[in-house]
Design a protein around this motif. Structure first.
Motif, PDB file in Angstrom:
ATOM      1  N   ARG A 167      46.116  42.985  39.997  1.00 33.26           N
ATOM      2  CA  ARG A 167      45.424  43.895  40.908  1.00 33.26           C
ATOM      3  C   ARG A 167      44.491  43.169  41.880  1.00 33.26           C
ATOM      4  O   ARG A 167      44.783  42.072  42.310  1.00 33.26           O
ATOM      5  CB  ARG A 167      44.674  44.951  40.104  1.00 33.26           C
ATOM      6  N   GLY A 168      43.354  43.745  42.190  1.00 32.07           N
ATOM      7  CA  GLY A 168      42.436  43.177  43.168  1.00 32.07           C
ATOM      8  C   GLY A 168      41.838  41.862  42.729  1.00 32.07           C
ATOM      9  O   GLY A 168      41.511  41.007  43.552  1.00 32.07           O
ATOM     10  N   LEU A 169      41.685  41.677  41.409  1.00 32.45           N
ATOM     11  CA  LEU A 169      41.129  40.431  40.904  1.00 32.45           C
ATOM     12  C   LEU A 169      42.020  39.255  41.300  1.00 32.45           C
ATOM     13  O   LEU A 169      41.560  38.259  41.856  1.00 32.45           O
ATOM     14  CB  LEU A 169      40.965  40.492  39.385  1.00 32.45           C
ATOM     15  N   GLY A 170      43.304  39.354  41.037  1.00 32.65           N
ATOM     16  CA  GLY A 170      44.226  38.276  41.377  1.00 32.65           C
ATOM     17  C   GLY A 170      44.314  38.042  42.879  1.00 32.65           C
ATOM     18  O   GLY A 170      44.383  36.907  43.344  1.00 32.65           O
ATOM     19  N   HIS A 171      44.306  39.124  43.633  1.00 35.64           N
ATOM     20  CA  HIS A 171      44.346  39.011  45.098  1.00 35.64           C
ATOM     21  C   HIS A 171      43.108  38.277  45.597  1.00 35.64           C
ATOM     22  O   HIS A 171      43.196  37.396  46.460  1.00 35.64           O
ATOM     23  CB  HIS A 171      44.438  40.396  45.730  1.00 35.64           C
ATOM     24  N   GLN A 172      41.946  38.614  45.032  1.00 35.92           N
ATOM     25  CA  GLN A 172      40.704  37.964  45.468  1.00 35.92           C
ATOM     26  C   GLN A 172      40.674  36.498  45.053  1.00 35.92           C
ATOM     27  O   GLN A 172      40.193  35.647  45.798  1.00 35.92           O
ATOM     28  CB  GLN A 172      39.487  38.701  44.915  1.00 35.92           C
ATOM     29  N   VAL A 173      41.191  36.183  43.861  1.00 37.12           N
ATOM     30  CA  VAL A 173      41.269  34.781  43.428  1.00 37.12           C
ATOM     31  C   VAL A 173      42.082  33.984  44.445  1.00 37.12           C
ATOM     32  O   VAL A 173      41.700  32.887  44.855  1.00 37.12           O
ATOM     33  CB  VAL A 173      41.871  34.665  42.004  1.00 37.12           C
ATOM     34  N   ALA A 174      43.216  34.542  44.874  1.00 33.86           N
ATOM     35  CA  ALA A 174      44.063  33.850  45.850  1.00 33.86           C
ATOM     36  C   ALA A 174      43.360  33.718  47.196  1.00 33.86           C
ATOM     37  O   ALA A 174      43.408  32.651  47.828  1.00 33.86           O
ATOM     38  CB  ALA A 174      45.387  34.588  46.009  1.00 33.86           C
ATOM     39  N   THR A 175      42.691  34.771  47.635  1.00 33.21           N
ATOM     40  CA  THR A 175      41.964  34.730  48.906  1.00 33.21           C
ATOM     41  C   THR A 175      40.856  33.683  48.867  1.00 33.21           C
ATOM     42  O   THR A 175      40.693  32.898  49.806  1.00 33.21           O
ATOM     43  CB  THR A 175      41.373  36.121  49.229  1.00 33.21           C
ATOM     44  N   ASP A 176      40.103  33.658  47.768  1.00 35.72           N
ATOM     45  CA  ASP A 176      39.037  32.665  47.613  1.00 35.72           C
ATOM     46  C   ASP A 176      39.608  31.247  47.645  1.00 35.72           C
ATOM     47  O   ASP A 176      39.034  30.339  48.246  1.00 35.72           O
ATOM     48  CB  ASP A 176      38.285  32.874  46.298  1.00 35.72           C
ATOM     49  N   ALA A 177      40.756  31.050  47.000  1.00 36.07           N
ATOM     50  CA  ALA A 177      41.376  29.725  46.920  1.00 36.07           C
ATOM     51  C   ALA A 177      41.845  29.243  48.290  1.00 36.07           C
ATOM     52  O   ALA A 177      41.773  28.042  48.578  1.00 36.07           O
ATOM     53  CB  ALA A 177      42.532  29.742  45.935  1.00 36.07           C
ATOM     54  N   LEU A 178      42.331  30.159  49.135  1.00 39.56           N
ATOM     55  CA  LEU A 178      42.806  29.751  50.465  1.00 39.56           C
ATOM     56  C   LEU A 178      41.718  29.028  51.249  1.00 39.56           C
ATOM     57  O   LEU A 178      41.980  28.004  51.892  1.00 39.56           O
ATOM     58  CB  LEU A 178      43.295  30.969  51.258  1.00 39.56           C
ATOM     59  N   VAL A 179      40.506  29.541  51.192  1.00 30.38           N
ATOM     60  CA  VAL A 179      39.396  28.935  51.934  1.00 30.38           C
ATOM     61  C   VAL A 179      39.137  27.521  51.419  1.00 30.38           C
ATOM     62  O   VAL A 179      39.005  26.569  52.198  1.00 30.38           O
ATOM     63  CB  VAL A 179      38.124  29.810  51.804  1.00 30.38           C
ATOM     64  N   ALA A 237      43.233  35.098  35.922  1.00 31.93           N
ATOM     65  CA  ALA A 237      43.862  36.286  36.525  1.00 31.93           C
ATOM     66  C   ALA A 237      45.100  36.691  35.732  1.00 31.93           C
ATOM     67  O   ALA A 237      45.368  37.885  35.551  1.00 31.93           O
ATOM     68  CB  ALA A 237      44.226  36.011  37.988  1.00 31.93           C
ATOM     69  N   ALA A 238      45.852  35.716  35.243  1.00 32.18           N
ATOM     70  CA  ALA A 238      47.021  36.028  34.414  1.00 32.18           C
ATOM     71  C   ALA A 238      46.594  36.693  33.116  1.00 32.18           C
ATOM     72  O   ALA A 238      47.237  37.632  32.635  1.00 32.18           O
ATOM     73  CB  ALA A 238      47.828  34.758  34.130  1.00 32.18           C
ATOM     74  N   ASN A 239      45.496  36.239  32.529  1.00 36.69           N
ATOM     75  CA  ASN A 239      44.979  36.889  31.315  1.00 36.69           C
ATOM     76  C   ASN A 239      44.554  38.323  31.613  1.00 36.69           C
ATOM     77  O   ASN A 239      44.773  39.232  30.807  1.00 36.69           O
ATOM     78  CB  ASN A 239      43.807  36.097  30.739  1.00 36.69           C
ATOM     79  N   TYR A 240      43.943  38.531  32.762  1.00 35.42           N
ATOM     80  CA  TYR A 240      43.563  39.884  33.184  1.00 35.42           C
ATOM     81  C   TYR A 240      44.809  40.753  33.306  1.00 35.42           C
ATOM     82  O   TYR A 240      44.834  41.897  32.841  1.00 35.42           O
ATOM     83  CB  TYR A 240      42.816  39.815  34.515  1.00 35.42           C
ATOM     84  N   ALA A 241      45.846  40.211  33.944  1.00 39.95           N
ATOM     85  CA  ALA A 241      47.094  40.970  34.097  1.00 39.95           C
ATOM     86  C   ALA A 241      47.683  41.333  32.732  1.00 39.95           C
ATOM     87  O   ALA A 241      48.165  42.441  32.528  1.00 39.95           O
ATOM     88  CB  ALA A 241      48.099  40.168  34.914  1.00 39.95           C
ATOM     89  N   TRP A 242      47.629  40.391  31.788  1.00 42.28           N
ATOM     90  CA  TRP A 242      48.137  40.657  30.432  1.00 42.28           C
ATOM     91  C   TRP A 242      47.320  41.796  29.786  1.00 42.28           C
ATOM     92  O   TRP A 242      47.880  42.721  29.229  1.00 42.28           O
ATOM     93  CB  TRP A 242      48.054  39.386  29.591  1.00 42.28           C
ATOM     94  N   ALA A 243      45.994  41.706  29.911  1.00 42.77           N
ATOM     95  CA  ALA A 243      45.143  42.761  29.344  1.00 42.77           C
ATOM     96  C   ALA A 243      45.397  44.096  30.038  1.00 42.77           C
ATOM     97  O   ALA A 243      45.385  45.145  29.396  1.00 42.77           O
ATOM     98  CB  ALA A 243      43.659  42.369  29.493  1.00 42.77           C
ATOM     99  N   ASN A 244      45.677  44.057  31.330  1.00 40.58           N
ATOM    100  CA  ASN A 244      45.937  45.275  32.091  1.00 40.58           C
ATOM    101  C   ASN A 244      47.194  45.977  31.600  1.00 40.58           C
ATOM    102  O   ASN A 244      47.311  47.196  31.697  1.00 40.58           O
ATOM    103  CB  ASN A 244      46.062  44.946  33.577  1.00 40.58           C
TER     104      ASN A 244
END
Length: 124
Positions: free
Chosen positions: A65-77, A115-122
């Motif tokens: 969800r948004g957590l993984g998207h934000q992790v990727a956005t943060d990493a791009l910078v 983020a993958a752990n979050y997805a698993w918990a989700n």
């Protein structure tokens, strides 16, 4: 994932994920009711509780969800900076990268593992 490092996940990503845990999402995310009509591997199916034809099950694809998207956005910078430093030139910013053993690379792996752990918990 044992490689997860929640300290590498930004507070903004955590805030976005907090209210979305347990939700399905949009886009290619779905919940689908299925009926088992053919079993290809009896042993594996039985171990997963799916060893009987006619059994109803639910397939869920939700992601981080948004957590993984934000992790990727943060990493791009951060990766843009690493690429400039390391002389890496790409024609698409969405392909930004960092050397795996760099500080940026290690931070990205830790954050994406979280983020993958979050997805698993989700999906649990």
């Amino acid at each position: 994932m044992t490689t997860a490092d929640p300290t590498k996940v930004s507070s903004r990503a955590k805030k976005r994920g907090l209210t979305q845990l347990g939700t399905l999402g949009a886009g290619n995310h779905y919940a689908e009711v299925q009926v088992i009509d053919e079993i290809y591997d009896e042993d594996s199916a039985s171990r997963m509780g799916l060893g009987k034809k006619g059994r109803v099950c639910i397939m869920i694809h939700s992601g981080s969800r948004g957590l993984g998207h934000q992790v990727a956005t943060d990493a791009l910078v951060k990766m843009d900076t690493a690429m400039a430093r390391d002389g890496i030139v790409l024609n698409d910013r969405q392909l930004s990268c960092a050397r795996i053993n760099s500080l940026e690379g290690k931070a990205y792996l830790g954050a994406m593992s979280a983020a993958a752990n979050y997805a698993w918990a989700n999906r649990s």
